[in-house]
Design a protein around this motif. Structure first.
Motif, PDB file in Angstrom:
ATOM      1  N   PRO A  46       1.018  -1.418  -0.068  1.00 24.47           N
ATOM      2  CA  PRO A  46       0.185  -0.067  -0.009  1.00 24.47           C
ATOM      3  C   PRO A  46       0.967   1.091   0.020  1.00 24.47           C
ATOM      4  CG  PRO A  46      -0.023  -0.680   2.196  1.00 24.47           C
ATOM      5  CD  PRO A  46       1.078  -1.802   1.171  1.00 24.47           C
ATOM      6  N   ILE A  47      -0.007   2.449  -0.073  1.00 21.31           N
ATOM      7  CA  ILE A  47       0.855   3.739   0.152  1.00 21.31           C
ATOM      8  C   ILE A  47       0.812   4.015   1.376  1.00 21.31           C
ATOM      9  CG2 ILE A  47      -1.228   4.898  -0.773  1.00 21.31           C
ATOM     10  CD1 ILE A  47       0.758   7.099  -1.706  1.00 21.31           C
ATOM     11  N   ILE A  48       1.824   4.578   2.266  1.00 21.90           N
ATOM     12  CA  ILE A  48       1.836   4.953   3.648  1.00 21.90           C
ATOM     13  C   ILE A  48       2.069   6.559   3.613  1.00 21.90           C
ATOM     14  CG2 ILE A  48       3.133   4.863   5.614  1.00 21.90           C
ATOM     15  CD1 ILE A  48       3.291   2.054   5.409  1.00 21.90           C
ATOM     16  N   CYS A  49       1.377   7.148   4.419  1.00 24.65           N
ATOM     17  CA  CYS A  49       1.314   8.526   4.392  1.00 24.65           C
ATOM     18  C   CYS A  49       1.974   8.985   5.939  1.00 24.65           C
ATOM     19  CB  CYS A  49      -0.107   9.406   4.306  1.00 24.65           C
ATOM     20  SG  CYS A  49      -0.981   8.645   2.841  1.00 24.65           S
ATOM     21  N   LEU A  50       2.830   9.761   5.951  1.00 22.08           N
ATOM     22  CA  LEU A  50       3.553  10.314   7.175  1.00 22.08           C
ATOM     23  C   LEU A  50       3.251  11.685   7.184  1.00 22.08           C
ATOM     24  CD1 LEU A  50       6.938   8.111   6.931  1.00 22.08           C
ATOM     25  CD2 LEU A  50       4.894   7.791   8.291  1.00 22.08           C
ATOM     26  N   PRO A  51       2.664  12.238   8.322  1.00 23.41           N
ATOM     27  CA  PRO A  51       2.465  13.478   8.456  1.00 23.41           C
ATOM     28  C   PRO A  51       3.505  14.429   8.995  1.00 23.41           C
ATOM     29  CG  PRO A  51       1.837  12.189  10.399  1.00 23.41           C
ATOM     30  CD  PRO A  51       2.611  11.125   9.538  1.00 23.41           C
TER      31      PRO A  51
END
Length: 353
Positions: A46-51
């Motif tokens: 998947p695509i992981i999003c880091l804030p």
């Protein structure tokens, strides 16, 4: 949260539809990772999003809704208190193992982008990182203010630390969407504890840098930047380009510090174009459609559509609908005239929040 984005039907639908999960992967039970996981669970890359430093996983709600609606698996992460890059990288690897993922695409913004690069550097001997998308990112923390005082952040009261971060916000924002995005992130910042904000600022100003960019040249990288005012100076952006000369570049005419909120249509479009190169492979983050089907053809057409975006759209309750396709996402975005912001590069940068 008391702002228009948080009160929108789109955000409320996101909170109702996508559960917030909490997991502990370290020996310390106080280190709790929070995440939103949307899309087909059969996808193992998947695509992981880091804030960013001031944000939480919620800042990616438009990406979670938009990309999962196109069949992609999206995981928005919120990391706990880590005081060193090594601790963070170890924790993120444990999260990936806990979720039983084979590989990941990482979309990191500001501090999240730097952490994504350091994680890829840390696991460079493996194939764990399939690709990187860095938004308003940096490769060297020595360019920021307060580097020498970073070790004292842990004893500074939370309200002073938050004021330091708030200093990176662009004053005099006239764009409605950027103003709403800023309000949303400020609310996220207010909900961070003293340890959370101090640990993130320490990661910002620890004097470290990306040490082995040459070892990451085999990884597909897209660098996403804005042309209008943001917390990053042109020199910081140029350093990123020099570290990844073969990267693809996605430029937005406007968007400020938080284009994934204020220009979500364009950001989602660039994310989908980046991920499209992996369609049909084991590294695909999106569920495959059957070849030759009408749905597949429609999806492919929409993913490559180029549209003129209307910057006059504002958030209103009767306009807030959950976008189902990339074309609908594009129509909800906004672009204004490009302007190059000049800055005295002899001064250190503030925190890109």
């Amino acid at each position: 949260m008391s702002n228009r984005l948080a009160a929108s039907v789109e955000y409320q639908s996101f909170r109702n539809a996508v559960p917030l999960k909490r997991i502990v992967v370290d020996g310390d039970d106080s280190k709790v990772w929070s995440l939103y996981d949307a899309g087909p669970r059969s996808i193992k890359c998947p695509i992981i999003c880091l804030p960013p430093a001031a944000g939480k996983a919620d800042v990616f709600f438009k990406q979670v809704l938009g990309l999962s609606g196109m069949g992609c698996r999206v995981i928005a992460l919120d990391y706990p208190v880590y005081w060193t890059i090594e601790e963070f990288c170890s924790g993120l690897r444990k999260v990936i193992d806990h979720l039983r993922l084979d590989q990941v695409h990482i979309f990191g913004c500001s501090l999240g982008g730097y952490l994504a690069l350091k994680f890829a550097e840390r696991v460079r001997s493996t194939s764990m990182v399939a690709s990187l998308i860095v938004c308003n990112g940096f490769t060297d923390t020595t360019v920021f203010k307060y580097t020498r005082a970073a070790t004292a952040f842990w004893i500074i009261p939370a309200f002073i630390l938050k004021r330091l971060v708030m200093g990176s916000l662009t004053s005099g924002i006239t764009d409605t969407l950027q103003s709403d995005a800023t309000d949303f992130v400020v609310d996220c910042l207010e909900n961070l504890s003293q340890q959370e904000i101090s640990s993130r600022l320490l990661l910002h100003c620890n004097g470290d840098y990306l040490r082995f960019p040459h070892a990451l040249q085999h990884i597909p990288v897209t660098i996403l930047d804005v042309f209008d005012d943001s917390a990053l100076s042109p020199n910081v952006k140029e350093d990123m380009y020099k570290c990844f000369p073969n990267s693809k570049r996605a430029h937005l005419k406007s968007g400020g510090n938080f284009p994934y909120l204020s220009r979500s249509a364009e950001v989602n479009l660039h994310l989908r174009i980046h991920l499209k190169q992996f369609d049909g492979t084991d590294q695909s983050a999106c569920k495959e459609f059957s070849k030759g089907s009408e749905q597949s053809q429609s999806y492919q057409d929409q993913s490559l559509v180029s549209v003129d975006l209307d910057s006059s759209d504002e958030i209103a309750e009767d306009q807030d609908i959950i976008p189902k396709t990339l074309l609908q996402l594009s129509k909800k975005g906004g672009v204004v005239g490009a302007s190059v912001i000049e800055k005295d590069d002899s001064d250190p940068d503030d925190f890109p929040i």
